[in-house]
Motif scaffolding. Structure first.
Motif, PDB file in Angstrom:
ATOM      1  N   LYS A   1       0.826  -1.210   0.000  1.00 20.02           N
ATOM      2  CA  LYS A   1       0.000   0.000   0.000  1.00 20.02           C
ATOM      3  C   LYS A   1       0.859   1.258   0.000  1.00 20.02           C
ATOM      4  CE  LYS A   1      -3.784  -2.044   2.611  1.00 20.02           C
ATOM      5  NZ  LYS A   1      -4.514  -2.004   3.887  1.00 20.02           N
ATOM      6  N   VAL A   2       2.089   1.149   0.534  1.00 19.89           N
ATOM      7  CA  VAL A   2       2.985   2.298   0.627  1.00 19.89           C
ATOM      8  C   VAL A   2       3.454   2.730  -0.764  1.00 19.89           C
ATOM      9  CG1 VAL A   2       5.217   3.078   1.533  1.00 19.89           C
ATOM     10  CG2 VAL A   2       3.720   1.687   2.944  1.00 19.89           C
ATOM     11  N   GLY A   3       3.665   1.787  -1.646  1.00 19.38           N
ATOM     12  CA  GLY A   3       4.118   2.116  -2.993  1.00 19.38           C
ATOM     13  C   GLY A   3       4.753   0.903  -3.650  1.00 19.38           C
ATOM     14  N   ASN A   4       5.351   1.133  -4.817  1.00 19.80           N
ATOM     15  CA  ASN A   4       5.999   0.017  -5.510  1.00 19.80           C
ATOM     16  C   ASN A   4       7.317  -0.329  -4.819  1.00 19.80           C
ATOM     17  OD1 ASN A   4       7.862   1.928  -6.367  1.00 19.80           O
ATOM     18  ND2 ASN A   4       7.024   2.065  -8.441  1.00 19.80           N
ATOM     19  N   SER A   5       8.020  -1.305  -5.335  1.00 24.36           N
ATOM     20  CA  SER A   5       9.211  -1.801  -4.646  1.00 24.36           C
ATOM     21  C   SER A   5      10.304  -0.743  -4.543  1.00 24.36           C
ATOM     22  CB  SER A   5       9.758  -3.047  -5.339  1.00 24.36           C
ATOM     23  OG  SER A   5      10.200  -2.731  -6.642  1.00 24.36           O
ATOM     24  N   VAL A   6      10.382   0.142  -5.513  1.00 20.83           N
ATOM     25  CA  VAL A   6      11.388   1.203  -5.474  1.00 20.83           C
ATOM     26  C   VAL A   6      11.118   2.138  -4.294  1.00 20.83           C
ATOM     27  CG1 VAL A   6      12.361   3.154  -6.724  1.00 20.83           C
ATOM     28  CG2 VAL A   6      11.769   1.077  -7.957  1.00 20.83           C
ATOM     29  N   VAL A   7       9.872   2.530  -4.113  1.00 22.14           N
ATOM     30  CA  VAL A   7       9.489   3.426  -3.017  1.00 22.14           C
ATOM     31  C   VAL A   7       9.702   2.737  -1.674  1.00 22.14           C
ATOM     32  CG1 VAL A   7       7.553   4.648  -1.958  1.00 22.14           C
ATOM     33  CG2 VAL A   7       7.851   4.698  -4.430  1.00 22.14           C
TER      34      VAL A   7
END
Length: 113
Positions: free
Chosen positions: A49-55
């Protein structure tokens, strides 16, 4: 990290989630539980939910680096899990530092200024 090692196993995370004490602020949730060793063990969790793997990886690196710099101010002998909240997606390095210090003081494990 001089005084710490990583929490990696799901079993270890589950024990801290069940038996540890949790407190939160706007960006992070921190679970803390006393352990039987003279080092802290730190685990970082960020859901999709926080973001994609990079984020998520960027946020984990921010937490790890800030903890490394503040490590000598944290008391030893604790298992610490830091869960990233969605609101931390755009957080800066300085805000992450203050969020970690705030939660450390709430748990009475931060002994710095």
């Amino acid at each position: 990290m001089k005084f710490s090692e990583s929490l990696k196993k799901n079993k270890d995370f589950q024990v801290v989630y069940r038996k540890g004490k949790s407190l939160a602020n706007k960006y992070l949730v921190m679970y803390v539980m006393k352990n039987e060793i003279e080092r802290n063990r730190i685990g970082i969790s960020a859901s999709k939910k926080v973001g994609n793997s990079v984020v998520r990886h960027h946020l984990a690196r921010l937490i790890r680096e800030n903890y490394r710099l503040l490590e000598e101010n944290f008391q030893c002998g604790y298992d610490i899990i830091i869960v990233v909240r969605v609101s931390a997606k755009e957080i800066t390095f300085a805000d992450m530092k203050s969020a970690l210090i705030h939660l450390g003081k709430l748990h009475d494990i931060y002994k710095g200024k």
